[in-house]
Design a protein around this motif. Structure first.
Motif, mmCIF file in Angstrom:
data_model
loop_
_atom_site.group_PDB
_atom_site.id
_atom_site.type_symbol
_atom_site.label_atom_id
_atom_site.label_comp_id
_atom_site.label_asym_id
_atom_site.label_seq_id
_atom_site.Cartn_x
_atom_site.Cartn_y
_atom_site.Cartn_z
ATOM 1 N N GLY A 40 0.819 -1.209 0.000
ATOM 2 C CA GLY A 40 0.000 0.000 0.000
ATOM 3 C C GLY A 40 0.851 1.256 0.000
ATOM 4 N N VAL A 41 1.886 1.266 0.805
ATOM 5 C CA VAL A 41 2.772 2.426 0.878
ATOM 6 C C VAL A 41 3.470 2.660 -0.468
ATOM 7 C CG1 VAL A 41 4.889 3.321 1.950
ATOM 8 C CG2 VAL A 41 3.118 2.334 3.369
ATOM 9 N N VAL A 42 3.885 1.592 -1.127
ATOM 10 C CA VAL A 42 4.528 1.725 -2.440
ATOM 11 C C VAL A 42 3.561 2.375 -3.423
ATOM 12 C CG1 VAL A 42 5.428 0.441 -4.418
ATOM 13 C CG2 VAL A 42 6.151 -0.175 -2.110
ATOM 14 N N SER A 43 2.345 1.860 -3.490
ATOM 15 C CA SER A 43 1.352 2.393 -4.423
ATOM 16 C C SER A 43 1.002 3.847 -4.114
ATOM 17 C CB SER A 43 0.074 1.549 -4.354
ATOM 18 O OG SER A 43 0.354 0.215 -4.655
ATOM 19 N N GLY A 44 0.750 4.129 -2.856
ATOM 20 C CA GLY A 44 0.428 5.495 -2.449
ATOM 21 C C GLY A 44 1.582 6.454 -2.683
ATOM 22 N N GLY A 45 2.799 5.971 -2.491
ATOM 23 C CA GLY A 45 3.979 6.815 -2.697
ATOM 24 C C GLY A 45 4.129 7.272 -4.134
ATOM 25 N N ILE A 46 3.876 6.382 -5.044
ATOM 26 C CA ILE A 46 3.979 6.736 -6.470
ATOM 27 C C ILE A 46 2.944 7.799 -6.816
ATOM 28 C CG2 ILE A 46 3.625 5.849 -8.815
ATOM 29 C CD1 ILE A 46 4.856 3.161 -7.724
ATOM 30 N N ILE A 47 1.721 7.593 -6.376
ATOM 31 C CA ILE A 47 0.646 8.564 -6.631
ATOM 32 C C ILE A 47 0.985 9.910 -5.992
ATOM 33 C CG2 ILE A 47 -1.788 9.100 -6.116
ATOM 34 C CD1 ILE A 47 -1.370 6.906 -8.283
ATOM 35 N N ASN A 48 1.446 9.880 -4.750
ATOM 36 C CA ASN A 48 1.735 11.124 -4.027
ATOM 37 C C ASN A 48 2.858 11.927 -4.679
ATOM 38 O OD1 ASN A 48 1.149 12.870 -1.791
ATOM 39 N ND2 ASN A 48 3.067 12.192 -0.883
ATOM 40 N N PHE A 49 3.873 11.241 -5.207
ATOM 41 C CA PHE A 49 4.967 11.954 -5.862
ATOM 42 C C PHE A 49 4.443 12.798 -7.020
ATOM 43 C CE2 PHE A 49 8.010 12.297 -9.366
ATOM 44 C CZ PHE A 49 8.983 13.068 -8.743
ATOM 45 N N PHE A 50 3.668 12.191 -7.880
ATOM 46 C CA PHE A 50 3.204 12.909 -9.065
ATOM 47 C C PHE A 50 2.205 14.010 -8.736
ATOM 48 C CE2 PHE A 50 5.018 9.154 -11.095
ATOM 49 C CZ PHE A 50 5.827 9.785 -12.022
ATOM 50 N N ILE A 51 1.322 13.763 -7.780
ATOM 51 C CA ILE A 51 0.391 14.823 -7.375
ATOM 52 C C ILE A 51 1.166 15.958 -6.705
ATOM 53 C CG2 ILE A 51 -1.554 15.431 -5.895
ATOM 54 C CD1 ILE A 51 -2.614 12.582 -6.313
ATOM 55 N N GLY A 52 2.137 15.616 -5.876
ATOM 56 C CA GLY A 52 2.944 16.638 -5.207
ATOM 57 C C GLY A 52 3.738 17.472 -6.184
ATOM 58 N N ARG A 53 4.377 16.827 -7.114
ATOM 59 C CA ARG A 53 5.219 17.532 -8.088
ATOM 60 C C ARG A 53 4.402 18.446 -8.987
ATOM 61 N NH1 ARG A 53 9.771 18.000 -11.076
ATOM 62 N NH2 ARG A 53 9.558 18.012 -13.342
ATOM 63 N N TYR A 54 3.321 17.948 -9.517
ATOM 64 C CA TYR A 54 2.592 18.698 -10.533
ATOM 65 C C TYR A 54 1.479 19.589 -9.992
ATOM 66 C CZ TYR A 54 5.162 15.997 -13.903
ATOM 67 O OH TYR A 54 6.186 15.450 -14.645
ATOM 68 N N TRP A 55 0.992 19.304 -8.790
ATOM 69 C CA TRP A 55 -0.136 20.095 -8.314
ATOM 70 C C TRP A 55 0.106 20.710 -6.932
ATOM 71 C CZ3 TRP A 55 -4.145 19.087 -4.561
ATOM 72 C CH2 TRP A 55 -5.169 20.030 -4.619
ATOM 73 N N ALA A 56 0.343 19.905 -5.923
ATOM 74 C CA ALA A 56 0.418 20.412 -4.546
ATOM 75 C C ALA A 56 1.550 21.409 -4.345
ATOM 76 C CB ALA A 56 0.553 19.255 -3.558
ATOM 77 N N PHE A 57 2.743 21.050 -4.790
ATOM 78 C CA PHE A 57 3.896 21.929 -4.609
ATOM 79 C C PHE A 57 4.259 22.675 -5.890
ATOM 80 C CE2 PHE A 57 4.274 18.678 -1.346
ATOM 81 C CZ PHE A 57 4.460 19.453 -0.217
ATOM 82 N N ASN A 58 3.609 22.325 -6.984
ATOM 83 C CA ASN A 58 3.842 22.970 -8.284
ATOM 84 C C ASN A 58 5.342 23.183 -8.509
ATOM 85 O OD1 ASN A 58 3.200 24.060 -10.758
ATOM 86 N ND2 ASN A 58 2.874 26.111 -9.936
ATOM 87 N N SER A 59 6.055 22.094 -8.459
ATOM 88 C CA SER A 59 7.514 22.153 -8.464
ATOM 89 C C SER A 59 8.090 21.498 -9.712
ATOM 90 C CB SER A 59 8.040 21.470 -7.198
ATOM 91 O OG SER A 59 9.426 21.588 -7.109
ATOM 92 N N ARG A 60 7.684 21.997 -10.864
ATOM 93 C CA ARG A 60 8.132 21.424 -12.126
ATOM 94 C C ARG A 60 9.420 22.052 -12.643
ATOM 95 N NH1 ARG A 60 2.320 21.975 -14.732
ATOM 96 N NH2 ARG A 60 1.932 23.010 -12.781
ATOM 97 N N GLN A 61 9.889 23.117 -12.017
ATOM 98 C CA GLN A 61 11.089 23.785 -12.516
ATOM 99 C C GLN A 61 12.355 22.989 -12.212
ATOM 100 O OE1 GLN A 61 9.357 24.788 -9.881
ATOM 101 N NE2 GLN A 61 10.812 25.035 -8.223
#
Length: 132
Positions: A40-61
């Protein structure tokens, strides 16, 4: 504060995936609770990375690879803390796995994940912080 709320929405979304995989592994595949929690942690971690990068922290630079490496380092700590928490609460304290998973996830989210994601993984470049 806006980032904190977005990060928590990302975390809740990842937690839903995490819980679904954990419960599914236990009930449908008869997997041990600790192993199911790890899946579960593996699956959630993958999802969280992409949501964090592209939306939550908007850190695409910053480089995706650099962030992914940093996220992996933090995530391994999360995995160790999650597995340890599940072991302690379910095997030593005999707490039901669903409650143990919730308590473990909440503590790790507030004390460990959010601060490290904000200040290390998805940290904005100094030039981008000047708008604060």
């Amino acid at each position: 504060m806006h980032t904190f709320f977005k990060a928590n929405i990302a975390a809740v979304t990842a937690s839903i995936v995490d819980y679904a995989v954990t419960v599914g592994a236990i009930y449908f595949f008869n997997v041990d609770v600790v192993a199911a929690a790890i899946a579960g942690v593996v699956s959630g971690g993958i999802i969280n990375f992409f949501i964090g990068r592209y939306w939550a922290f908007n850190s695409r630079q910053n480089s995706t690879y650099s962030q992914a490496y940093k996220y992996l380092v933090v995530w391994v700590g999360n995995l160790i803390l999650s597995a340890g928490g599940m072991y302690l609460l379910t095997k030593q304290m005999f707490i039901h796995y669903a409650l143990a998973k919730l308590v473990t996830a909440l503590l790790i989210a507030v004390i460990y994940n959010y601060p490290l994601q904000r200040n290390y993984v998805f940290k904005k470049n100094q030039m981008n912080n000047e708008s604060f």
